[in-house]
Design a protein around this motif. Structure first.
Motif, PDB file in Angstrom:
ATOM      1  N   GLN A   4       2.296  -9.856   1.244  1.00 38.39           N
ATOM      2  CA  GLN A   4       1.140  -9.760   2.670  1.00 38.39           C
ATOM      3  C   GLN A   4       1.174  -9.112   3.369  1.00 38.39           C
ATOM      4  N   GLY A   5       0.785  -8.131   3.820  1.00 32.47           N
ATOM      5  CA  GLY A   5       1.523  -7.895   5.561  1.00 32.47           C
ATOM      6  C   GLY A   5       1.389  -6.332   5.534  1.00 32.47           C
ATOM      7  N   VAL A   6       1.398  -5.416   6.207  1.00 33.89           N
ATOM      8  CA  VAL A   6       2.055  -3.784   6.662  1.00 33.89           C
ATOM      9  C   VAL A   6       3.390  -3.398   6.573  1.00 33.89           C
ATOM     10  N   THR A   7       3.454  -2.347   5.202  1.00 33.28           N
ATOM     11  CA  THR A   7       4.882  -2.888   4.594  1.00 33.28           C
ATOM     12  C   THR A   7       4.815  -0.715   4.788  1.00 33.28           C
ATOM     13  N   VAL A   8       6.337  -0.519   5.772  1.00 32.24           N
ATOM     14  CA  VAL A   8       6.466   0.632   5.792  1.00 32.24           C
ATOM     15  C   VAL A   8       7.153   0.741   5.353  1.00 32.24           C
ATOM     16  N   ILE A   9       6.782   2.325   4.580  1.00 31.79           N
ATOM     17  CA  ILE A   9       8.455   3.207   3.178  1.00 31.79           C
ATOM     18  C   ILE A   9       8.673   4.494   4.123  1.00 31.79           C
ATOM     19  N   LEU A  10       9.997   3.802   4.525  1.00 30.33           N
ATOM     20  CA  LEU A  10      11.078   4.898   5.819  1.00 30.33           C
ATOM     21  C   LEU A  10      11.846   6.026   4.234  1.00 30.33           C
TER      22      LEU A  10
END
Length: 269
Positions: free
Chosen positions: A40-46
């Motif tokens: 859970q939460g905000v995951t940013v893919i770079l």
């Protein structure tokens, strides 16, 4: 909540340049033994262009089928769903069909080719998902995303910034516990950006949000970071821990450091 990718592979075929009468189909790797998990939460893919970010989101949204491996989803209700080539072969009988409507997906290419009025489009979608009070749900999204002034306008006549807001609003029609976004800031004006950031904050404690972006300012909103390279997961972890090793503690500095390291590593014998 959790999403887990286990040895996921995906190859797609693109057109190679040729004469006007023929072309070759060139195999390109989208995902290569991709294995990772997030919660859970905000995951940013770079990751650099061609690293597999968009492919990962498409497969996770069940908009594409993995060639190998599987994706496991665990929801709030402790329900477990699996997406794989064998599950996709079941067609409409697939147990994934119930989860599809609970995944909000914003693709990178935001095109609207239909002449359906905006409000009718949201109402139809709410009805197709069999949501309670579909008119109310459509009206709520129109108000929240500042679309009231264009609610009767055909989708293919929306301006770029309004279309970007509509597509994000559409992805939230079922209040999905899993929200997947590919370059969501593209096309947004300042007002749209503010509305999007408010939504990101609102959803932080209410499910899994995964967004792929090259916008390092947006990446600062991450709880977790996932760095991709050549279709594989290079690094994944809490943002605060991963960025603790760079002087200013920013995602931008961490990402530049990782890319520099990657270039050194690639050129080594």
């Amino acid at each position: 909540m959790r999403i887990e990718w286990s040895h996921v592979n995906k190859v797609f075929y693109g057109k190679e340049e040729g004469d006007r009468f023929s072309y070759q189909r060139q195999a390109q790797t989208g995902l290569l033994d991709f294995t990772a998990s997030l919660k859970q939460g905000v995951t940013v893919i770079l990751g650099p262009e061609g690293s597999g970010k968009s492919t990962l989101l498409r497969v996770t949204a069940a908009a594409a089928v993995p060639d190998d491996g599987r994706i496991t989803y665990q929801t709030h209700r402790s329900e477990v769903h699996v997406w794989s080539k064998s599950i996709a072969a079941m067609g409409s009988a697939s147990p994934m069909e119930a989860l599809r409507q609970r995944i909000g997906y914003v693709p990178q290419r935001k095109r609207l080719n239909h002449d359906t009025p905006l409000d009718e489009s949201l109402l139809y979608l709410a009805q197709s998902y069999q949501l309670p009070q579909p008119k109310k749900r459509a009206a709520e999204l129109i108000a929240r995303w500042g679309l009231a002034g264009v609610r009767k306008q055909p989708l293919n006549e929306l301006s770029r910034d309004v279309a970007a807001r509509y597509i994000i609003a559409r992805s939230l029609i079922s209040e999905p516990p899993i929200w997947l976004l590919d370059e969501p800031a593209h096309g947004l004006d300042d007002w749209g950006w503010q509305l999007f950031m408010q939504e990101l904050t609102r959803r932080r404690q209410h499910g899994i949000t995964v967004l792929a972006t090259n916008d390092l300012e947006l990446a600062e909103a991450a709880d977790h970071l996932l760095l991709m390279e050549a279709g594989s997961c290079r690094r994944i972890g809490p943002r605060k821990i991963l960025t603790a090793g760079v002087p200013d503690g920013t995602v931008a500095s961490w990402y530049r450091t990782m890319q520099t390291f990657s270039k050194v590593k690639t050129r080594s014998p």
